[in-house]
Design a protein around this motif. Structure first.
Motif, PDB file in Angstrom:
ATOM      1  N   ARG A  28     -16.056 -37.694   0.059  1.00 49.98           N
ATOM      2  CA  ARG A  28     -15.876 -36.244   0.176  1.00 49.98           C
ATOM      3  C   ARG A  28     -14.607 -35.809  -0.543  1.00 49.98           C
ATOM      4  O   ARG A  28     -14.565 -34.764  -1.199  1.00 49.98           O
ATOM      5  N   HIS A  29     -13.559 -36.617  -0.393  1.00 50.51           N
ATOM      6  CA  HIS A  29     -12.296 -36.334  -1.058  1.00 50.51           C
ATOM      7  C   HIS A  29     -12.477 -36.343  -2.577  1.00 50.51           C
ATOM      8  O   HIS A  29     -11.996 -35.455  -3.290  1.00 50.51           O
ATOM      9  N   ARG A  32     -14.248 -33.206  -3.799  1.00 52.26           N
ATOM     10  CA  ARG A  32     -13.371 -32.027  -3.836  1.00 52.26           C
ATOM     11  C   ARG A  32     -12.471 -32.061  -5.074  1.00 52.26           C
ATOM     12  O   ARG A  32     -12.264 -31.038  -5.723  1.00 52.26           O
ATOM     13  N   ASN A  35     -14.338 -31.202  -8.186  1.00 51.10           N
ATOM     14  CA  ASN A  35     -14.662 -29.774  -8.232  1.00 51.10           C
ATOM     15  C   ASN A  35     -13.420 -28.895  -8.374  1.00 51.10           C
ATOM     16  O   ASN A  35     -13.513 -27.667  -8.303  1.00 51.10           O
ATOM     17  N   GLU A  37     -10.886 -28.715  -6.258  1.00 54.63           N
ATOM     18  CA  GLU A  37     -10.523 -28.133  -4.967  1.00 54.63           C
ATOM     19  C   GLU A  37      -9.379 -28.892  -4.299  1.00 54.63           C
ATOM     20  O   GLU A  37      -9.154 -28.756  -3.101  1.00 54.63           O
TER      21      GLU A  37
END
Length: 401
Positions: A28-29, A32, A35, A37
């Motif tokens: 998940r990191h 992000r 992307n 983020e």
């Protein structure tokens, strides 16, 4: 999101829940970061700087120096100097080659330290179906798929590791300061007791000696700062008692002789603190104007302004400095370390007020290496304050310049 890769522990051992959760969080990191983020976080780091930082912070993570050596060997198999954690970073050395880069470490020891690195969350195992480490290449020789150890978790935690390394360096500096403080207290208390016994002074010197012995025991090299602080505080209390007992044993004639000697020392040593800081001849200084603050008050000086001029005082505060009361309490500790006697401190507080006398001690601390007699400085400034010829504001301005 990229397809999930196999992450079972090397050798086919049962999957541990925390490792699975770490793998999910890492993916998940990574997503992000890809992307855009991640904010200021990039998930990248120069690998040798990162290894150095982790070495400094290894006690925080419970890693041994040999575990760090194994991690360093693993990172050496990655060709780039930078680790980019936005995607898996797979290295696949053979046991024999990894052992060589770990200076001949045995297979059993290697397995133990690799397990420690996995358990600490700095590497993932990316196993093939048969548990072997290798890479699959295309017709052009480029790696299409690889099985081995994933260094991406290390890169993803770079910001955290650098922060922890900074904290560990600060802790080490704090411990060094406390140990230096303890050494000063031990030396000065021992010298005072020795002098008192040699001069047959009245006082509980045998009791003081026993207390000093109890506080002189060896302190473990890796002792916690809080434990060291307790020892330092106990030594400070003992030092205050010993100094007070010795001063109380002096006759009026001896006190008068000491004052005269101190005055001569001040005159011969050019010890005017404001002269040191400002380069002004004290004999040509103009009298204080009506606009100057009273020598007993510092109401026009803000706490933040003071701390910006005298930042070292914060290093000795037990619980930080949040008020002028904390400044005074910390200055009381520092004056003892500087060798300023209780009587000189008491006279300064009477003449200048608690806040101004604390400011003076903090200023002396800032220039401690240049001042030969902190006690003499303070007594000289005390006399000027008694005559209304002293202000702390020029001193602070000179420190800020």
């Amino acid at each position: 999101m990229v397809d999930r890769l196999a992450t079972t522990p090397f050798g086919g051992a049962p999957l541990r829940a925390k490792n699975f959760v770490r793998m999910r969080d890492a993916e998940r990191h990574q997503e992000r970061l890809r992307n855009g983020e991640g904010g200021n976080e990039t998930g990248t780091a120069e690998k040798w700087q990162l290894i150095r930082a982790l070495t400094e912070a290894r006690d925080i993570y419970g890693l041994s120096d040999r575990s760090i050596a194994v991690l360093e060997a693993l990172t050496s198999f990655h060709q780039d100097r930078r680790l980019d954690g936005k995607s898996p970073i797979i290295v696949f050395p053979s046991n024999a080659e990894l052992s060589i880069r770990c200076r001949g470490m045995s297979p059993a020891t290697l397995r133990r330290h690799l397990a420690a690195l996995v358990d600490a969350g700095f590497i993932f195992r990316r196993d093939s179906a048969n548990g072997k480490r290798y890479a699959q290449r295309n017709d052009s020789g480029l790696v299409e798929n690889a099985f081995g150890f994933d260094l991406a978790p290390l890169a993803l935690r770079a910001a955290e590791i650098f922060t922890q390394a900074d904290a560990e360096r600060e802790r080490a500096r704090q411990v060094a300061r406390i140990r230096a403080e303890m050494t000063l207290h031990l030396r000065d208390v021992a010298k005072t007791i020795e002098a008192a016994l040699h001069e047959n002074r009245t006082g509980d010197w045998e009791d003081f000696s026993l207390r000093l012995v109890a506080l002189s025991g060896r302190v473990p090299r890796v002792a916690d700062a809080s434990l060291l602080k307790q020892r330092a505080d106990a030594l400070l209390r003992l030092r205050a008692e010993v100094e007070a007992a010795y001063l109380n044993s002096l006759s009026e004639e001896e006190m008068s002789a000491n004052e005269s000697a101190s005055e001569r020392h001040i005159q011969n040593s050019n010890t005017d603190l404001n002269s040191e800081l400002n380069g002004i001849d004290p004999n040509t200084r103009p009298a204080a104007s009506a606009d100057e603050p009273s020598p007993r008050r510092s109401s026009s000086i803000g706490l933040k302004q003071f701390l910006s001029c005298c930042p070292q005082l914060k290093d000795y505060a037990r619980d930080g400095i949040k008020s002028w009361k904390d400044v005074v309490a910390t200055a009381d500790l520092v004056r003892s370390m500087l060798g300023i006697s209780p009587s000189a401190w008491a006279e300064a507080r009477k003449a200048m007020g608690e806040i101004d006398s604390a400011i003076v001690v903090a200023a002396i601390l800032e220039r401690a290496e240049d001042i030969r007699s902190p006690g003499g400085y303070l007594r000289d400034l005390t006399r000027k304050a008694e005559k209304g010829r002293f202000s702390v504001q020029p001193m602070l301005k000179a420190l800020k310049a």
